[in-house]
Write a protein that holds these residues in place. Structure first.
Motif, PDB file in Angstrom:
ATOM      1  N   GLU A 459       0.909  -1.243   0.005  1.00 11.62           N
ATOM      2  CA  GLU A 459      -0.006  -0.077  -0.051  1.00 11.62           C
ATOM      3  C   GLU A 459       0.906   1.303  -0.049  1.00 11.62           C
ATOM      4  OE1 GLU A 459      -0.634  -2.462   2.266  1.00 11.62           O
ATOM      5  OE2 GLU A 459      -2.343  -3.234   1.266  1.00 11.62           O
ATOM      6  N   SER A 460       1.754   1.431   1.035  1.00  9.38           N
ATOM      7  CA  SER A 460       2.419   2.681   1.352  1.00  9.38           C
ATOM      8  C   SER A 460       4.049   2.570   0.742  1.00  9.38           C
ATOM      9  CB  SER A 460       2.352   3.125   2.584  1.00  9.38           C
ATOM     10  OG  SER A 460       2.759   2.211   3.508  1.00  9.38           O
ATOM     11  N   GLY A 461       4.361   1.426   0.757  1.00  7.68           N
ATOM     12  CA  GLY A 461       6.036   0.802   0.295  1.00  7.68           C
ATOM     13  C   GLY A 461       6.741   1.114   1.830  1.00  7.68           C
ATOM     14  N   LYS A 462       5.916   0.939   2.887  1.00  6.98           N
ATOM     15  CA  LYS A 462       6.802   0.961   4.198  1.00  6.98           C
ATOM     16  C   LYS A 462       6.100   0.092   5.268  1.00  6.98           C
ATOM     17  CE  LYS A 462       7.992   6.041   3.902  1.00  6.98           C
ATOM     18  NZ  LYS A 462       9.507   5.734   3.988  1.00  6.98           N
ATOM     19  N   PHE A 463       6.857   0.029   6.404  1.00  2.00           N
ATOM     20  CA  PHE A 463       6.281  -0.650   7.554  1.00  2.00           C
ATOM     21  C   PHE A 463       5.845   0.428   8.616  1.00  2.00           C
ATOM     22  CE2 PHE A 463       8.907  -3.959   5.957  1.00  2.00           C
ATOM     23  CZ  PHE A 463       8.205  -5.178   6.369  1.00  2.00           C
ATOM     24  N   VAL A 464       4.849   0.033   9.174  1.00  4.03           N
ATOM     25  CA  VAL A 464       4.044   0.938  10.225  1.00  4.03           C
ATOM     26  C   VAL A 464       4.343   0.169  11.582  1.00  4.03           C
ATOM     27  CG1 VAL A 464       2.075   2.164  10.855  1.00  4.03           C
ATOM     28  CG2 VAL A 464       2.764   1.850   8.654  1.00  4.03           C
ATOM     29  N   ASP A 465       4.714   0.899  12.622  1.00  3.38           N
ATOM     30  CA  ASP A 465       4.614   0.453  14.002  1.00  3.38           C
ATOM     31  C   ASP A 465       3.209   0.719  14.646  1.00  3.38           C
ATOM     32  OD1 ASP A 465       5.084  -0.443  16.423  1.00  3.38           O
ATOM     33  OD2 ASP A 465       6.916   1.051  16.866  1.00  3.38           O
ATOM     34  N   VAL A 466       2.608  -0.544  14.833  1.00  4.00           N
ATOM     35  CA  VAL A 466       1.144  -0.468  15.354  1.00  4.00           C
ATOM     36  C   VAL A 466       1.135  -0.959  16.752  1.00  4.00           C
ATOM     37  CG1 VAL A 466       0.064  -0.446  13.029  1.00  4.00           C
ATOM     38  CG2 VAL A 466       0.764  -2.473  13.942  1.00  4.00           C
ATOM     39  N   ALA A 467       2.236  -1.130  17.452  1.00  3.17           N
ATOM     40  CA  ALA A 467       2.274  -1.908  18.662  1.00  3.17           C
ATOM     41  C   ALA A 467       1.459  -1.020  19.722  1.00  3.17           C
ATOM     42  CB  ALA A 467       3.648  -1.836  19.278  1.00  3.17           C
ATOM     43  N   ARG A 468       1.496   0.355  19.952  1.00  5.76           N
ATOM     44  CA  ARG A 468       0.573   1.060  20.616  1.00  5.76           C
ATOM     45  C   ARG A 468      -0.770   0.820  20.185  1.00  5.76           C
ATOM     46  NH1 ARG A 468       1.607   7.177  22.543  1.00  5.76           N
ATOM     47  NH2 ARG A 468       3.519   6.012  23.535  1.00  5.76           N
ATOM     48  N   GLN A 469      -1.143   1.090  19.081  1.00  6.72           N
ATOM     49  CA  GLN A 469      -2.521   0.847  18.579  1.00  6.72           C
ATOM     50  C   GLN A 469      -3.115  -0.609  18.839  1.00  6.72           C
ATOM     51  OE1 GLN A 469      -2.748   1.654  14.244  1.00  6.72           O
ATOM     52  NE2 GLN A 469      -4.619   0.347  14.083  1.00  6.72           N
ATOM     53  N   LEU A 470      -2.531  -1.555  18.650  1.00  2.87           N
ATOM     54  CA  LEU A 470      -2.957  -2.797  18.829  1.00  2.87           C
ATOM     55  C   LEU A 470      -2.883  -3.458  20.202  1.00  2.87           C
ATOM     56  CD1 LEU A 470      -2.021  -4.777  15.551  1.00  2.87           C
ATOM     57  CD2 LEU A 470      -4.228  -3.494  16.151  1.00  2.87           C
ATOM     58  N   GLY A 471      -2.238  -2.757  21.123  1.00  2.00           N
ATOM     59  CA  GLY A 471      -2.041  -3.022  22.835  1.00  2.00           C
ATOM     60  C   GLY A 471      -0.920  -3.971  22.964  1.00  2.00           C
ATOM     61  N   VAL A 472       0.191  -3.948  22.211  1.00  2.10           N
ATOM     62  CA  VAL A 472       1.222  -4.970  22.359  1.00  2.10           C
ATOM     63  C   VAL A 472       2.563  -4.596  22.609  1.00  2.10           C
ATOM     64  CG1 VAL A 472       0.075  -6.850  21.084  1.00  2.10           C
ATOM     65  CG2 VAL A 472       1.469  -5.036  20.038  1.00  2.10           C
ATOM     66  N   GLU A 473       2.700  -3.264  22.866  1.00  4.30           N
ATOM     67  CA  GLU A 473       3.936  -2.634  23.421  1.00  4.30           C
ATOM     68  C   GLU A 473       4.572  -3.311  24.615  1.00  4.30           C
ATOM     69  OE1 GLU A 473       4.154   1.750  22.371  1.00  4.30           O
ATOM     70  OE2 GLU A 473       2.778   1.464  24.056  1.00  4.30           O
TER      71      GLU A 473
END
Length: 587
Positions: A459-473
């Protein structure tokens, strides 16, 4: 020994508490003035000097008493009055009624709650426990205090209780939490015991769920095993210069793979700097033969991790090495002989490495975890995280994209993996957690938050850090990450190895802990809690660690999901421990 050290240190520093500004001088030298700011720090060496920490003073005394009780239980006799109050109120130490939680041909697990407390003699209670634990060999009991509540002349603690024994029918183990009420005297005595969260396990011998150490049988004929591997890290710390890359932690990895195409997995062992790495080829009869020099892989640089993977798509296993501040890639000619293809300095002290085809082009790419930043060589093995519970000053991790023909490009920045990339990383693992057909990346970090990089390359050509969004920090001391579908719903769940700290569990729940700054109190409590199991709920992850009873993995370094008893459900194996030397006292 540690107590003697404390006494010596306290005696040496007592003038500080009395207002003096100097330490006693070495004979023949002038008195050396000491910075007054050091005094309050020195007092914290011993809880008896650190105002307000009576709970830790009591913990030391109670722990010594519980250790004495454990020894007497093991023997079945002792001077009970030195630990137990004249009048003891106690529940049964084993429930009469147990509910079987799991039973198959390999293992039986039963749980239950003890009855309402009643007066019993200590001899009857010990007899009750020992009858069940009557061992053929290896009878052992251990306590560890995890909570303390001070109530004037009384103190209440919670302690993890574990006992195991080797029996004719298998290995028997008891796990429980003991709530003990103490008469808070100089030598505390137990006046009440309540046993809760009781569990017992019988592992049936000869039926499969029984592991035997075969290291010596498989490697004992090899001089490299007898003269190097079997001696351990502590031996080599005394015999090799620290500049070679030996440290107190060890933390060298291994890799498994069939390097010569004979259908059997071979073993590559990483060693501290100054000792050669080892490649052992599996022989038809099952033993392992050292071919390190012949294979060209006996590197003597400090090596933290290794992978055996096919980087050039020629059908054999190539070698990836994480060597302190360098990474090295070697090609395999198919027979188990290797040639160096790439060696490059990294911007951090490297730890682990994981491979995945992130672009779907058929080539394996590599992600290296960095921990200490470059230039930190002479500072500390552990580094200097700031802030301790949420550090963001570590060394950056590196994403190498495989462009074919042994050309690898650092695409960390271009792919968005530079975001939140200074977190003292220990381990990483690739997995398609969102079931969209590409590989996502979880990174376990020491001293704070972890990362979950979602692969959005299409989609964007990148990785996105979603740890906080998904609750897995998972703000803790992240050491490893393993994936498995624990509830068999088709979505991969995550288990992270952290530190379980009994001291941390006690101290962070005391009222006086961080009274001036309670904002991050829950973060410190979480840091000490232990391992974490995140259940994948498709649009988020749910922390089910406590309910699943998987937090107490001790000081955990690694874990792996695997079906141990072939029942179709993922089990967990956790590797744990810390420094153990001939002197088992704290450093």
């Amino acid at each position: 020994m540690i107590q003697e050290l404390r006494v010596c240190l306290i005696g040496l520093l007592m003038p500080l508490a009395m207002g003096q500004e100097t330490l006693p001088s070495i004979p023949g030298r002038e008195t050396v003035p000491l910075d007054a700011d050091v005094a309050p720090l020195i007092e914290k060496v011993d809880p008896s000097l650190d105002r307000g920490w009576d709970s830790e003073v009591f913990s030391e005394a109670a722990s010594a008493q519980l250790a004495q009780l454990a020894a007497m239980i093991e023997k079945g006799e002792g001077q009970w009055g030195t630990v137990i109050a004249p009048k003891l109120s106690s529940s049964s130490w084993r429930p009469e009624k147990l509910n079987v939680a799991l039973e198959d041909r390999l293992v039986r697990v039963a749980r239950g709650e003890t009855e309402t407390q009643e007066d019993q003699s200590i001899e009857d209670l010990v007899s009750e426990l020992r009858v069940k634990l009557k061992a053929d060999s290896g009878f052992h009991v251990k306590f560890k205090i995890i909570r303390i509540r001070m109530e004037g002349q009384l103190a209440v603690c919670e302690a993890i209780f574990q006992a195991y024994a080797s029996k004719e029918e298998g290995v028997y183990q008891q796990n429980a939490v003991w709530e003990c009420e103490w008469i808070n005297a100089k030598v505390p005595l137990i006046s009440r015991i309540r046993v809760k969260d009781y569990e017992e396990i019988l592992s049936i011998s000869g039926k499969g769920l029984h592991f035997e150490d075969t290291t010596a049988a498989l490697l004992g004929s090899q001089s490299s095993y007898r003269g190097q591997l079997s001696l351990g890290a502590d031996h080599w710390r005394e015999h090799l210069q620290i500049e070679y890359g030996t440290d107190v932690n060890g933390l060298q990895g291994i890799a498994l793979g069939d390097v010569n195409g004979d259908g059997w997995d071979d073993l590559y062992v990483c060693q501290p700097g100054g000792l050669p790495n080892r490649l052992y080829i599996r022989q038809p009869e099952g033993t392992l033969h050292d071919v390190s020099a012949l294979a060209g892989v006996d590197w003597m640089e400090l090596t933290r991790a290794a992978l055996l993977v096919d980087l050039d798509n020629d059908g054999d296993q190539d070698l990836v090495l994480s060597q302190d501040y360098y990474y090295m890639l070697m090609s395999n000619d198919g027979s188990g002989k290797f040639t160096k293809r790439l060696e490059t300095r990294a911007p951090a002290k490297l730890r682990s490495v994981a491979a995945a085809d992130i672009e779907g082009d058929g080539d394996l790419d590599l992600y290296f975890c960095g921990r200490n930043p470059s230039g930190d060589e002479d500072r500390s093995v552990l580094g200097f995280p700031l802030p301790y519970h949420d550090a963001n000053n570590g060394g950056p991790n590196v994403m190498l994209v495989n462009e074919g023909d042994w050309k690898f490009a650092d695409k960390t920045l271009a792919l968005g993996l530079n975001v939140n990339n200074r977190r003292f990383s220990f381990a990483c693992s690739w997995e398609d957690y969102d079931n969209d057909g590409d590989q996502d990346l979880y990174v376990a970090n020491d001293f704070g938050r972890n990362n979950l990089y979602r692969n959005d390359l299409n989609e964007s050509g990148k990785f996105v850090d979603v740890a906080r969004q998904l609750g897995v920090e998972d703000m803790s001391a992240g050491m490893s990450i393993t994936w498995g579908d624990v509830n068999r719903d088709g979505w991969m769940d995550a288990y992270i190895s952290n530190m379980f700290s009994s001291a941390g569990n006690r101290i962070t729940y005391q009222r006086q802990f961080r009274t001036g700054n309670s904002k991050h109190l829950s973060s410190f409590q979480r840091h000490a809690r232990g391992n974490t199991l995140f259940l994948n709920q498709q649009d988020k992850f749910e922390d089910v660690s406590v309910a699943a009873n998987v937090t107490m993995g001790r000081w955990a370094w690694g874990a792996q999901f695997t079906d141990l008893n072939n029942d179709g459900w993922e089990d967990l194996v956790v590797a744990n421990g810390f420094i153990t030397t001939e002197d088992t006292s704290d450093l």
